[in-house]
Design a protein around this motif. Structure first.
Motif, PDB file in Angstrom:
ATOM      1  N   CYS A 105      -4.415  13.038 -12.303  1.00  0.00           N
ATOM      2  CA  CYS A 105      -3.424  11.972 -12.206  1.00  0.00           C
ATOM      3  C   CYS A 105      -3.276  11.528 -10.752  1.00  0.00           C
ATOM      4  CB  CYS A 105      -2.078  12.438 -12.748  1.00  0.00           C
ATOM      5  SG  CYS A 105      -2.019  12.577 -14.557  1.00  0.00           S
ATOM      6  N   ILE A 106      -2.749  10.325 -10.590  1.00  0.00           N
ATOM      7  CA  ILE A 106      -2.486   9.770  -9.271  1.00  0.00           C
ATOM      8  C   ILE A 106      -0.998   9.929  -8.996  1.00  0.00           C
ATOM      9  CG2 ILE A 106      -2.623   7.726  -7.818  1.00  0.00           C
ATOM     10  CD1 ILE A 106      -5.366   8.818  -8.819  1.00  0.00           C
ATOM     11  N   ARG A 110       0.841  -1.200   0.000  1.00  0.00           N
ATOM     12  CA  ARG A 110       0.000   0.000   0.000  1.00  0.00           C
ATOM     13  C   ARG A 110       0.872   1.245   0.000  1.00  0.00           C
ATOM     14  NH1 ARG A 110      -3.889   1.018   5.035  1.00  0.00           N
ATOM     15  NH2 ARG A 110      -2.178   2.347   5.751  1.00  0.00           N
ATOM     16  N   TYR A 111       0.499   2.194  -0.851  1.00  0.00           N
ATOM     17  CA  TYR A 111       1.210   3.464  -0.972  1.00  0.00           C
ATOM     18  C   TYR A 111       0.233   4.606  -0.735  1.00  0.00           C
ATOM     19  CZ  TYR A 111       4.237   0.437  -3.898  1.00  0.00           C
ATOM     20  OH  TYR A 111       5.023  -0.578  -4.399  1.00  0.00           O
ATOM     21  N   GLY A 112       0.688   5.669  -0.121  1.00  0.00           N
ATOM     22  CA  GLY A 112      -0.111   6.884  -0.023  1.00  0.00           C
ATOM     23  C   GLY A 112      -0.069   7.621  -1.352  1.00  0.00           C
ATOM     24  N   ILE A 113      -1.165   8.268  -1.705  1.00  0.00           N
ATOM     25  CA  ILE A 113      -1.247   8.958  -2.990  1.00  0.00           C
ATOM     26  C   ILE A 113      -1.886  10.343  -2.845  1.00  0.00           C
ATOM     27  CG2 ILE A 113      -1.347   6.854  -4.378  1.00  0.00           C
ATOM     28  CD1 ILE A 113      -4.419   7.223  -4.511  1.00  0.00           C
ATOM     29  N   GLY A 114      -1.685  11.165  -3.852  1.00  0.00           N
ATOM     30  CA  GLY A 114      -2.436  12.390  -4.039  1.00  0.00           C
ATOM     31  C   GLY A 114      -3.359  12.184  -5.221  1.00  0.00           C
ATOM     32  N   SER A 131       2.021  16.736  -0.757  1.00  0.00           N
ATOM     33  CA  SER A 131       0.697  16.685  -1.391  1.00  0.00           C
ATOM     34  C   SER A 131       0.065  15.302  -1.258  1.00  0.00           C
ATOM     35  CB  SER A 131       0.803  17.057  -2.873  1.00  0.00           C
ATOM     36  OG  SER A 131       1.518  16.059  -3.607  1.00  0.00           O
ATOM     37  N   ILE A 132       0.818  14.340  -0.736  1.00  0.00           N
ATOM     38  CA  ILE A 132       0.293  12.984  -0.577  1.00  0.00           C
ATOM     39  C   ILE A 132      -0.772  12.980   0.518  1.00  0.00           C
ATOM     40  CG2 ILE A 132       0.882  10.592  -0.013  1.00  0.00           C
ATOM     41  CD1 ILE A 132       1.954  11.729  -2.746  1.00  0.00           C
ATOM     42  N   GLY A 133      -1.886  12.322   0.215  1.00  0.00           N
ATOM     43  CA  GLY A 133      -3.016  12.314   1.143  1.00  0.00           C
ATOM     44  C   GLY A 133      -3.996  13.438   0.886  1.00  0.00           C
ATOM     45  N   LYS A 134      -3.740  14.200  -0.197  1.00  0.00           N
ATOM     46  CA  LYS A 134      -4.595  15.352  -0.499  1.00  0.00           C
ATOM     47  C   LYS A 134      -5.135  15.260  -1.922  1.00  0.00           C
ATOM     48  CE  LYS A 134      -1.742  18.138   2.601  1.00  0.00           C
ATOM     49  NZ  LYS A 134      -0.736  19.213   2.688  1.00  0.00           N
ATOM     50  N   ALA A 135      -6.145  16.074  -2.197  1.00  0.00           N
ATOM     51  CA  ALA A 135      -6.737  16.158  -3.528  1.00  0.00           C
ATOM     52  C   ALA A 135      -6.259  17.460  -4.163  1.00  0.00           C
ATOM     53  CB  ALA A 135      -8.262  16.113  -3.438  1.00  0.00           C
TER      54      ALA A 135
END
Length: 201
Positions: free
Chosen positions: A177-178, A87-91, A168-172
């Motif tokens: 793009c991811i 699992r990876y954190g994403i924006g 910016s990871i964890g944010k919209a």
């Protein structure tokens, strides 16, 4: 001898610690030299623990190697064997730029060139200078790697890619793009095959 063993154990614990069902890779966010570029280290203590790369229990009917993107929780899961996933954190895309659907990884690129789409240039005319493509580099919005997503209609225009903006990871915040931290997109890139199924939900 005892000291050497103790130091070795400390290194293992730091590199891959266990917290309940998860295995964290907290030591994997240091500076990285790659293709002549030096990615700066990420201050991982400032990244919420849920968004750090980790192995988790994950039940799904999808085959290992499938990527599942949970845009609400801001997680990307790479399905593995035996009910596990990396699992990876994403924006993700900001309001009005969200999307969902199924695609496949059609292309993989290291240190990609970024070409802003015409719609983005209309919104941000200052990007017109990159109409022909922004060269790879530490400030390139696609970061160190990009996975290009295609569906039956062809290129979706969406990418799974790195970003120099680790906060910016964890944010919209994106245009759809991811994005992943650069150290994470390198890890994902090395694990994913061209043709892999990608589900964005």
């Amino acid at each position: 001898m005892y000291l050497a063993v103790l130091l070795g154990l400390t290194a293992v614990i730091t590199g891959c610690s266990t917290d309940g069902p998860s295995r964290f890779f907290t030591a994997q966010y240091g500076a990285v030299t790659d293709a002549g570029y030096t990615l700066p280290s990420i201050p991982v203590e400032k990244v919420p623990s849920q968004f750090r790369r980790q192995i988790v229990s994950y039940k799904t009917a999808e085959k290992p190697g499938t990527i599942i993107v949970d845009t609400k929780q801001k997680f990307l899961f790479l399905v593995q064997e035996n009910g596990k996933a990396m699992r990876y954190g994403i924006g993700v895309g900001r309001d009005g730029f969200e999307w969902s659907g199924t695609a496949r990884v059609a292309l993989k690129r290291e240190w990609p060139t970024w070409t802003p789409p015409s719609e983005m240039i209309k919104r941000q005319p200052e990007l017109a200078k990159w109409r022909g493509g922004m060269p790879p580099g530490l400030n390139n919005p696609l970061g160190a790697r990009a996975l290009y997503l295609f569906n039956k209609g062809g290129d979706t225009g969406y990418r799974l890619h790195g970003t120099p903006e680790w906060n910016s990871i964890g944010k919209a915040m994106s245009s759809g793009c991811i994005r992943l931290m650069n150290q994470d997109i390198i890890d994902l890139y090395n694990r994913v095959q061209v043709g892999a199924k990608v589900i964005v939900q």
